[in-house]
Design a protein around this motif. Structure first.
Motif, PDB file in Angstrom:
ATOM      1  N   SER A  25       0.792  -1.233   0.000  1.00 25.96           N
ATOM      2  CA  SER A  25       0.000   0.000   0.000  1.00 25.96           C
ATOM      3  C   SER A  25       0.827   1.287   0.000  1.00 25.96           C
ATOM      4  O   SER A  25       0.264   2.375   0.031  1.00 25.96           O
ATOM      5  N   VAL A  26       2.149   1.174  -0.059  1.00 29.13           N
ATOM      6  CA  VAL A  26       2.962   2.393   0.003  1.00 29.13           C
ATOM      7  C   VAL A  26       3.859   2.598  -1.217  1.00 29.13           C
ATOM      8  O   VAL A  26       4.676   3.510  -1.237  1.00 29.13           O
ATOM      9  N   ARG A  27       3.713   1.765  -2.244  1.00 27.31           N
ATOM     10  CA  ARG A  27       4.516   1.926  -3.459  1.00 27.31           C
ATOM     11  C   ARG A  27       3.559   1.995  -4.647  1.00 27.31           C
ATOM     12  O   ARG A  27       2.816   1.048  -4.911  1.00 27.31           O
ATOM     13  N   LEU A  28       3.595   3.156  -5.317  1.00 26.89           N
ATOM     14  CA  LEU A  28       2.570   3.491  -6.306  1.00 26.89           C
ATOM     15  C   LEU A  28       3.200   3.722  -7.678  1.00 26.89           C
ATOM     16  O   LEU A  28       4.267   4.334  -7.787  1.00 26.89           O
ATOM     17  N   ASN A  29       2.515   3.252  -8.708  1.00 25.21           N
ATOM     18  CA  ASN A  29       2.936   3.529 -10.079  1.00 25.21           C
ATOM     19  C   ASN A  29       2.336   4.867 -10.518  1.00 25.21           C
ATOM     20  O   ASN A  29       1.120   4.997 -10.662  1.00 25.21           O
ATOM     21  N   VAL A  30       3.208   5.873 -10.701  1.00 24.68           N
ATOM     22  CA  VAL A  30       2.766   7.180 -11.204  1.00 24.68           C
ATOM     23  C   VAL A  30       3.308   7.337 -12.620  1.00 24.68           C
ATOM     24  O   VAL A  30       4.499   7.570 -12.811  1.00 24.68           O
ATOM     25  N   ASP A  31       2.457   7.144 -13.586  1.00 18.83           N
ATOM     26  CA  ASP A  31       2.824   7.311 -15.011  1.00 18.83           C
ATOM     27  C   ASP A  31       4.074   6.520 -15.400  1.00 18.83           C
ATOM     28  O   ASP A  31       4.963   7.037 -16.075  1.00 18.83           O
ATOM     29  N   GLY A  32       4.163   5.288 -14.906  1.00 19.23           N
ATOM     30  CA  GLY A  32       5.281   4.433 -15.298  1.00 19.23           C
ATOM     31  C   GLY A  32       6.498   4.542 -14.410  1.00 19.23           C
ATOM     32  O   GLY A  32       7.523   3.916 -14.661  1.00 19.23           O
ATOM     33  N   GLU A  33       6.396   5.347 -13.354  1.00 18.22           N
ATOM     34  CA  GLU A  33       7.506   5.433 -12.395  1.00 18.22           C
ATOM     35  C   GLU A  33       7.005   4.951 -11.034  1.00 18.22           C
ATOM     36  O   GLU A  33       5.942   5.386 -10.572  1.00 18.22           O
ATOM     37  N   LEU A  34       7.751   4.067 -10.413  1.00 19.26           N
ATOM     38  CA  LEU A  34       7.344   3.591  -9.090  1.00 19.26           C
ATOM     39  C   LEU A  34       7.840   4.584  -8.041  1.00 19.26           C
ATOM     40  O   LEU A  34       9.014   4.973  -8.059  1.00 19.26           O
ATOM     41  N   VAL A  35       6.940   5.008  -7.170  1.00 11.10           N
ATOM     42  CA  VAL A  35       7.332   5.969  -6.130  1.00 11.10           C
ATOM     43  C   VAL A  35       6.975   5.416  -4.759  1.00 11.10           C
ATOM     44  O   VAL A  35       6.050   4.618  -4.599  1.00 11.10           O
ATOM     45  N   SER A  36       7.752   5.884  -3.769  1.00  8.91           N
ATOM     46  CA  SER A  36       7.441   5.566  -2.371  1.00  8.91           C
ATOM     47  C   SER A  36       6.579   6.695  -1.819  1.00  8.91           C
ATOM     48  O   SER A  36       6.929   7.867  -1.929  1.00  8.91           O
ATOM     49  N   LEU A  37       5.476   6.317  -1.204  1.00  2.00           N
ATOM     50  CA  LEU A  37       4.549   7.320  -0.658  1.00  2.00           C
ATOM     51  C   LEU A  37       4.936   7.755   0.747  1.00  2.00           C
ATOM     52  O   LEU A  37       4.316   8.668   1.293  1.00  2.00           O
ATOM     53  N   VAL A  38       5.928   7.083   1.345  1.00  2.27           N
ATOM     54  CA  VAL A  38       6.182   7.308   2.770  1.00  2.27           C
ATOM     55  C   VAL A  38       7.623   7.707   3.081  1.00  2.27           C
ATOM     56  O   VAL A  38       8.050   7.636   4.236  1.00  2.27           O
ATOM     57  N   TYR A  39       8.375   8.131   2.060  1.00  2.00           N
ATOM     58  CA  TYR A  39       9.778   8.501   2.295  1.00  2.00           C
ATOM     59  C   TYR A  39       9.841   9.726   3.213  1.00  2.00           C
ATOM     60  O   TYR A  39       9.305  10.794   2.889  1.00  2.00           O
ATOM     61  N   GLY A  40      10.456   9.575   4.371  1.00  2.00           N
ATOM     62  CA  GLY A  40      10.567  10.705   5.313  1.00  2.00           C
ATOM     63  C   GLY A  40       9.262  11.030   6.013  1.00  2.00           C
ATOM     64  O   GLY A  40       9.106  12.143   6.526  1.00  2.00           O
ATOM     65  N   ARG A  41       8.325  10.087   6.038  1.00  2.00           N
ATOM     66  CA  ARG A  41       7.020  10.335   6.653  1.00  2.00           C
ATOM     67  C   ARG A  41       6.695   9.241   7.674  1.00  2.00           C
ATOM     68  O   ARG A  41       5.733   8.484   7.519  1.00  2.00           O
ATOM     69  N   PRO A  42       7.468   9.174   8.767  1.00  2.00           N
ATOM     70  CA  PRO A  42       7.158   8.148   9.777  1.00  2.00           C
ATOM     71  C   PRO A  42       5.878   8.485  10.539  1.00  2.00           C
ATOM     72  O   PRO A  42       5.546   9.656  10.708  1.00  2.00           O
ATOM     73  N   VAL A  43       5.203   7.462  10.991  1.00  2.00           N
ATOM     74  CA  VAL A  43       3.995   7.669  11.808  1.00  2.00           C
ATOM     75  C   VAL A  43       4.261   7.325  13.272  1.00  2.00           C
ATOM     76  O   VAL A  43       3.419   7.580  14.126  1.00  2.00           O
ATOM     77  N   ALA A  44       5.411   6.728  13.531  1.00  2.00           N
ATOM     78  CA  ALA A  44       5.799   6.420  14.912  1.00  2.00           C
ATOM     79  C   ALA A  44       7.271   6.765  15.076  1.00  2.00           C
ATOM     80  O   ALA A  44       8.105   6.362  14.251  1.00  2.00           O
ATOM     81  N   VAL A  45       7.575   7.532  16.118  1.00  2.00           N
ATOM     82  CA  VAL A  45       8.960   7.882  16.455  1.00  2.00           C
ATOM     83  C   VAL A  45       9.069   7.822  17.977  1.00  2.00           C
ATOM     84  O   VAL A  45       8.450   8.625  18.675  1.00  2.00           O
ATOM     85  N   HIS A  46       9.810   6.846  18.485  1.00  2.00           N
ATOM     86  CA  HIS A  46       9.912   6.663  19.940  1.00  2.00           C
ATOM     87  C   HIS A  46      11.347   6.313  20.322  1.00  2.00           C
ATOM     88  O   HIS A  46      12.104   5.793  19.504  1.00  2.00           O
TER      89      HIS A  46
END
Lengths: 330, 85
Positions: A25-46
């Motif tokens: 659910s975090v790797r998306l095909n945008v016009d033929g390029e695979l992108v990471s949707l969560v680079y530098g976007r943590p939801v937990a930091v402890h």
């Protein structure tokens, strides 16, 4: 051109048309390029003790900055962190924390290591790798807490920066992996062997789920596999299940099953077998495999006593496997 | 599910013959159905795993612009030829 891509990061090998995202659910095909949707976007930091990962033979007592993004390539019905691991990135509120900021935070909070944990660091591969690389340059250690569902190429690339890993070996049954976790067994076994061969300090965790994977023969098979493939010195953690996510109708694992699994794994030949998520005295101590003296006594995640001296037993000087204050004995 | 796909495939092959004069207008439909079947077969390779999802790209662009998600170029992927080409 169809602009379809195939992600080869994990064994799912998702083939994605534009506008489709992979099983993680975090790797998306945008016009033929695979992108990471969560680079530098943590939801937990402890900040956690290293014992919580769990790692019992890697710099005991250190604090670890622990981060996670949304997403996972498995769908374990017992997942303890399902609110974030099974969430899509748009369903959670992330921090904006690029790799250099993670390293800064670790230094600010006196953490000696960064752990990529809670969900599945494999699916935020690029973020894990880039952060780990910067952390290593800054003199910090890197810890991977993973289900190990990754292909060998990316694993080898990532392992260059990883000092220690706890790999969750959920079962020795491929059908369990398919039916309960949405994955397969063999890639996980490959990951454990590869990490070990590449020199990463490896500990293994097995969550014992009542009625699903608590058969004594299967637990013994798991211990035997570790013995034969990574050696007697690989620590094994039997962890207690609590009702969670889609398995709320099951009772917590009886402590007696965990203790029995531990005793049999030691009889099979493993030197260091622990019990997690349950209060047991013997399941939390490290003893010398030669003279049987108690070396490390833990109360929860707190180290009460550590009698390992320069990587050796204080009593008989037998080398104790692990990474101890910069001295490694493997 | 595999059996269902097989029967669907057979049904389309057996009923796919159309009069010559209608061939052109039928092509795009055939191609669409073929694509659908290809997608179904591919998704069935791992029926036990989480599904591959279509996303609302307009919403994803909004989320990207607001900083909730990133479009960071990923590694470890390859272009995939269309099986219909």
């Amino acid at each position: 051109m169809s602009n379809r891509v195939q992600c080869v990061l994990c064994p799912h090998l998702c083939i994605l048309a534009p506008g489709e995202r992979g099983r993680c659910s975090v790797r998306l095909n945008v016009d033929g390029e695979l992108v990471s949707l969560v680079y530098g976007r943590p939801v937990a930091v402890h900040v956690d003790p290293v014992e919580k990962k769990p790692l019992f033979h890697f710099l005991p007592g250190i604090d670890v900055l622990s981060i996670a993004t949304a997403g996972c390539n498995l769908r374990c019905e017992f997942c303890q962190n399902w609110e974030i691991s099974q969430a899509a990135p748009e369903d959670v509120s992330p921090y904006n924390l690029p790799p250099e900021a993670v390293v800064e935070q670790a230094i600010t909070y006196n953490c000696e290591a960064i752990a990529y944990t809670y969900t599945e660091p494999v699916v935020y591969f690029e973020y894990t790798r880039d952060t780990a690389k910067l952390a290593k340059e800054a003199g910090l250690k890197n810890i991977l807490v993973t289900a190990g569902y990754i292909n060998q190429g990316p694993l080898t690339e990532l392992a260059k920066y990883i000092d220690a890993a706890n790999v969750d070996l959920k079962s020795m049954s491929d059908s369990y992996y398919r039916n309960i976790c949405g994955g397969t067994l063999q890639p996980v076994l490959n990951t454990i062997i590869t990490l070990k061969e590449l020199g990463t300090w490896v500990e293994v965790t097995n969550l014992i789920v009542p009625t699903l994977n608590d058969d004594s023969r299967e637990l013994d098979e798991l211990a035997r596999w570790i013995l034969e493939n990574t050696g007697a010195d690989t620590p094994l953690h039997f962890s207690r299940f609590f009702p969670m996510y889609r398995l709320t109708d099951l009772a917590p694992t009886p402590v007696s099953i965990l203790q029995s699994a531990r005793e049999r794994a030691i009889e099979i030949g493993l030197h260091y077998v622990y019990v997690g998520n349950a209060v047991t005295e013997e399941g939390m101590i490290t003893t010398c495999p030669e003279c049987n003296e108690v070396l490390i006594r833990r109360q929860g995640y707190i180290i009460e006593e550590n009698r390992i001296e320069n990587g050796k037993c204080f009593n008989c000087s037998a080398p104790i496997a692990g990474v101890w204050n910069g001295t490694e004995e493997q | 599910m595999k059996i269902l796909t097989f029967f669907l495939l057979m049904f389309l092959i057996l009923t796919g013959t159309v009069p010559e004069e209608h061939r052109d207008e039928q092509d795009s439909t055939d191609s669409g159905l073929f694509q659908l079947l290809v997608r179904m077969v591919e998704s069935e390779i791992r029926p036990w795993a989480k599904p591959i999802e279509n996303v609302d790209m307009e919403r994803m662009l909004e989320l990207f612009e607001s900083g909730i998600i990133t479009f960071h170029t990923a590694d470890w992927y390859a272009e995939k030829d269309d099986p219909g080409e």
